[in-house]
Design an enzyme around this catalytic site. Structure first.
Site, short mmCIF file in Angstrom:
data_model
loop_
_atom_site.label_atom_id
_atom_site.label_comp_id
_atom_site.label_asym_id
_atom_site.label_seq_id
_atom_site.Cartn_x
_atom_site.Cartn_y
_atom_site.Cartn_z
N MET A 62 0.82 -1.21 0.00
CA MET A 62 0.00 0.00 0.00
C MET A 62 0.86 1.26 0.00
SD MET A 62 -1.32 0.37 3.92
CE MET A 62 -1.64 2.11 3.80
N CYS A 63 0.26 2.33 -0.51
CA CYS A 63 0.87 3.66 -0.44
C CYS A 63 -0.27 4.66 -0.24
CB CYS A 63 1.70 3.96 -1.67
SG CYS A 63 0.77 4.10 -3.21
N HIS A 64 -0.13 5.86 -0.73
CA HIS A 64 -1.17 6.87 -0.54
C HIS A 64 -2.40 6.57 -1.39
CE1 HIS A 64 -2.53 11.33 -0.95
NE2 HIS A 64 -3.25 10.69 -0.05
N ILE A 90 -4.07 4.09 1.22
CA ILE A 90 -4.61 4.53 2.51
C ILE A 90 -5.69 5.58 2.32
CG2 ILE A 90 -2.95 6.36 3.04
CD1 ILE A 90 -2.97 5.04 5.96
#
Length: 104
Positions: A62-64, A90
């Site tokens: 995951m990232c932004h 996220i």
């Protein structure tokens, strides 16, 4: 490329499936909001930590919003890992699962 939605990730967590949630965002982003159960390794350091990752344990990256994590996910798959990308990152998690998280 295999992807996973935030609702499917929540289900994996609720059923206590064995997996690694790998957060590849920068430290300054974690200071804004983070998932406590995620393992944080910034994107640039992923090649250095490969020996620490178990190829038999699924990885959700995951990232932004899902762009950087997609790059990392593709890299991990090429290295023989069972990795999937968290669609929307996220940001989607905060919108759909936990609105208490700060969005940025």
């Amino acid at each position: 490329m295999i992807e996973i939605s935030v609702s499917a990730l929540k289900e994996k967590m609720d059923t206590k499936e064995d997996f690694i949630l790998l957060d590849v965002r920068e430290k300054k982003e974690l200071d804004i909001c983070a998932l406590k159960f995620a393992r944080h390794i910034p994107m640039e350091y992923i090649p250095n930590i490969l020996p620490e990752l178990d190829k038999h344990v699924p990885i959700v990256v995951m990232c932004h919003t899902g762009g950087r994590s997609l790059v990392v996910c593709r890299y991990l798959v090429r290295q023989g890992y069972n990795a999937v990308n968290l669609v929307g990152g996220i940001d989607a998690w905060a919108k759909e699962i936990d609105p208490r998280l700060t969005q940025y």
